[in-house]
Design an enzyme around this catalytic site. Structure first.
Site, PDB file in Angstrom:
ATOM      1  CG  ASP A 139      36.366  43.723  39.108  1.00 31.19           C
ATOM      2  OD1 ASP A 139      35.783  43.217  40.092  1.00 31.19           O
ATOM      3  OD2 ASP A 139      35.804  43.940  38.020  1.00 31.19           O
ATOM      4  CG  ASP A 141      33.512  42.228  42.779  1.00 32.06           C
ATOM      5  OD1 ASP A 141      34.282  43.169  43.050  1.00 32.06           O
ATOM      6  OD2 ASP A 141      33.714  41.385  41.875  1.00 32.06           O
ATOM      7  CE  LYS A 180      32.614  43.423  39.401  1.00 37.35           C
ATOM      8  NZ  LYS A 180      33.236  42.751  38.239  1.00 37.35           N
ATOM      9  NE  ARG A 214      41.787  36.210  39.671  1.00 36.38           N
ATOM     10  CZ  ARG A 214      41.835  36.307  38.335  1.00 36.38           C
ATOM     11  NH1 ARG A 214      42.995  36.243  37.710  1.00 36.38           N
ATOM     12  NH2 ARG A 214      40.736  36.433  37.633  1.00 36.38           N
ATOM     13  CG  ASP A 267      31.461  38.212  43.419  1.00 35.05           C
ATOM     14  OD1 ASP A 267      31.435  37.188  42.722  1.00 35.05           O
ATOM     15  OD2 ASP A 267      32.448  38.968  43.497  1.00 35.05           O
TER      16      ASP A 267
HETATM   17  N1  BES Z   1      32.804  38.514  40.529  1.00 39.74           N
HETATM   18  C1  BES Z   1      33.496  38.800  39.329  1.00 39.74           C
HETATM   19  C2  BES Z   1      33.217  37.799  38.216  1.00 39.74           C
HETATM   20  C3  BES Z   1      31.850  37.910  37.583  1.00 39.74           C
HETATM   21  C4  BES Z   1      31.594  38.874  36.632  1.00 39.74           C
HETATM   22  C5  BES Z   1      30.864  37.014  37.906  1.00 39.74           C
HETATM   23  C6  BES Z   1      30.349  38.956  36.038  1.00 39.74           C
HETATM   24  C7  BES Z   1      29.627  37.083  37.311  1.00 39.74           C
HETATM   25  C8  BES Z   1      29.363  38.061  36.388  1.00 39.74           C
HETATM   26  C9  BES Z   1      35.004  38.791  39.582  1.00 39.74           C
HETATM   27  O1  BES Z   1      35.403  39.233  40.825  1.00 39.74           O
HETATM   28  C10 BES Z   1      35.605  39.710  38.583  1.00 39.74           C
HETATM   29  O2  BES Z   1      35.355  40.874  38.656  1.00 39.74           O
HETATM   30  N2  BES Z   1      36.390  39.144  37.676  1.00 39.74           N
HETATM   31  C11 BES Z   1      37.021  39.916  36.655  1.00 39.74           C
HETATM   32  C12 BES Z   1      38.431  39.419  36.495  1.00 39.74           C
HETATM   33  C13 BES Z   1      39.280  40.291  35.637  1.00 39.74           C
HETATM   34  C14 BES Z   1      39.521  41.627  36.309  1.00 39.74           C
HETATM   35  C15 BES Z   1      40.589  39.588  35.377  1.00 39.74           C
HETATM   36  C16 BES Z   1      36.224  39.721  35.367  1.00 39.74           C
HETATM   37  O3  BES Z   1      35.778  38.612  35.098  1.00 39.74           O
HETATM   38  O4  BES Z   1      36.042  40.700  34.653  1.00 39.74           O
HETATM   39 ZN    ZN Z   2      34.065  39.013  42.319  1.00 39.34          ZN
HETATM   40 MN    MN Z   3      35.646  41.341  40.890  1.00 39.44          MN
END
Ligand code: BES
Ligand code: ZN
Ligand code: MN
Length: 496
Positions: free
Chosen positions: A348, A271, A278, A352, A289
């Site tokens: 990101d 990811d 990121k 979902r 991920d």
């Molecule tokens: N895989 C990430 C969530 C994540 C982040 C897991 C850090 C473990 C450590 C997910 O795909 C993600 O990037 N989520 C975003 C959502 C946001 C853009 C609404 C997040 O949590 O920042």
């Molecule tokens: Zn993710």
């Molecule tokens: Mn993500």
């Protein structure tokens, strides 16, 4: 590691190392008392000398005790009070640490009489087996110089009471299967993104189906998914050279008419965030991920290898999230398999997007219940840290079952509210919904998004962003959670 059950007089047990608990109580009891008498008071002498008092964390190795057949006796302090699950695990892993590279290739643990809070003989023995195996786990696939294999090969679990044998044997079988499953989960999680791709996960699923009785596998490629209308899932893989895969494994252990329990795992093999890229620091950890995909494979392996009398289907939504000229852009609108449209405000928030189509796909298996597992939100780590999995769902009974399974298995979770009020954070002026809900309650709004695709069945969602791996540092790596929670949940379906 091999485990078996032993009974009989402790003094004459043939073993490389006999492990005995010593509490802080004034008088020795149980196994310790038996051994003390047989050795002519050697244990009480050691206590009197001050070599060990029974405090937790203490241990003392004794060699060649008179009147004792065992080559070594390892005394371990168990403290003043009844152990809880955490202390029990700590004690077992400290024992394993000492035995691992000690001289003995087999050990006999006389610890089954030790009470552990809210944990019967079966539960604490299963935890013991899992903790021993956990402490011995190594991932050195990519090291030119492999770590030494632990010397300890065999572990006997001793009990005075022959009537304990059935519970001990079942705990060993279940504990071994759960740790085999969790080791698969950890191995896959620890693999780098250049090896563990969606195609690799599909290959792994095919291998499991071949190895395990009563199972079948199905892998949908991008063409199949397009035909099914999975526009949301495909929007995530659009920027990647690695094609997405939708992987399904089914195991039939019960009557074909009995509805399957379905587990759906997020399988983002890397990811980057996509166009909403990121920050660079620590981005390597986004290879984890796909830990939820690895979790459902681990649980599948556990359940099928135990040939449990249930029906289980696991579905993996596997894709790589990359930025490129073909990647999905913020503002793009896609149509999910359910027909609902989604405005992608942040690429990101991709978990979902792959899960929603897998959850719609799950409907065709007429599930008894669906649990999805996902490393879904960084916000979950802020809310619950790295010790506790987040749970939400549309069915209180199902949520309750998952919480208590976590409690039983020592792999705990905690519920967050999925109140109506949060849904409006997903409003979009252009599509049926947006894929993000703003800064507030990020874990809950992510679950709100999923809830719009799960109306056809009892559903719960586990956010394992905090619990699936250990971040940074030298202990970095996949944890194998929540394989114990989910296996316990499925074991509990057998009686119920
Ligand atoms: N895989 C990430 C969530 C994540 C982040 C897991 C850090 C473990 C450590 C997910 O795909 C993600 O990037 N989520 C975003 C959502 C946001 C853009 C609404 C997040 O949590 O920042
Ligand atoms: Zn993710
Ligand atoms: Mn993500």
């Amino acid at each position: 590691m091999e485990f078996n059950v032993k009974h009989g007089a402790l003094a004459t047990i043939k073993t490389g190392c006999l492990v005995i608990g010593i509490s802080e109580a004034k008088t020795l009891s149980g196994a310790a008392a038996e051994l003390d008498t047989a050795s002519g008071g050697q244990l009480s002498a050691a206590i009197k000398r001050g070599d060990i008092s029974g405090k937790s964390g203490q241990s003392l190795m004794l060699f060649a005790l008179p009147g004792i057949t065992a080559q070594r006796v390892l005394l371990v302090g168990t403290g003043k009070e009844e152990l809880n699950v955490r202390a029990w695990r700590k004690l077992v892993s400290s024992v394993t640490g000492q035995l691992k590279n000690g001289g003995a290739s087999d050990a006999t643990l006389a610890l089954s009489e030790l009470p552990v809070k809210d944990s019967d003989l079966y539960a604490r023995t299963r935890l013991l087996v899992e903790s021993v195996r956990d402490s011995l786990y190594q991932f050195d696939q990519f090291k030119s110089k492999k770590a030494d294999k632990p010397r300890l090969k065999k572990c006997s679990l001793w009990s005075a009471d022959k009537a304990d044998a059935a519970a001990l044997k079942q705990a060993i079988a279940h504990g071994q299967a759960i740790s085999d499953g969790a080791h698969l989960t950890r191995n896959l999680g620890n693999l780098p993104g250049n090896i563990c791709t969606p195609t690799y996960l599909a290959k792994e699923a095919r291998a499991l189906a071949k190895e395990l009785k009563g199972t079948e596998v199905e892998v949908l490629d991008e063409k199949d998914m397009k035909a099914l209308g999975m526009g949301s899932l495909l929007s995530v893989s659009a920027g990647s050279a690695e094609p997405a895969k939708l992987i399904r494994l089914s195991y039939q252990g019960a009557d074909s008419k009995s509805k399957p329990h379905v587990l759906v795992g997020k399988g983002i093999t890397f990811d980057t965030g996509g166009i909403s890229i990121k920050p660079g620091a620590g981005m390597d950890e986004m290879k984890y991920d796909m830990c939820s995909a690895a979790t459902v494979l681990g649980v599948f392996k556990t359940v099928a290898s135990l040939q449990l009398p249930i029906n289980l289907t696991v579905i993996i939504a596997a894709a790589e999230n990359m930025p490129s000229g073909t990647a999905t852009k913020p503002g793009d609108i896609v149509t999910s398999m359910s027909g609902q449209t989604i405005e992608i405000l942040n690429t990101d928030a991709e978990g979902r997007l792959v899960l929603c189509d897998a959850l719609t796909y799950a409907e065709r298996f007429k599930p008894a219940s669906v649990v999805d597992i996902a490393t879904l939100t960084g916000a979950c780590i802020i809310a619950l840290g790295t010790k506790t999995t987040g749970v939400m769902g549309n069915n209180d009974e199902l949520v309750e079952q998952l919480l208590s399974a976590g409690e039983q298995a020592g792999d705990r979770a905690w519920q967050l509210p999925l109140f109506e009020e949060y849904q409006e954070q997903l409003d979009s002026p252009f599509a049926d919904m947006a894929n993000i809900g703003g800064r507030e309650a990020g874990t809950i709004t992510a679950a709100c998004f999923l809830s719009r695709f799960t109306k056809a069945y009892p559903w719960a969602h586990l956010d394992i962003a905090g619990t699936a791996w250990i971040s940074g540092g030298k202990d970095k790596g996949a944890t194998g959670r929540p394989v114990p929670l989910l296996t316990q949940y499925l074991l509990n379906q057998i009686q119920g």
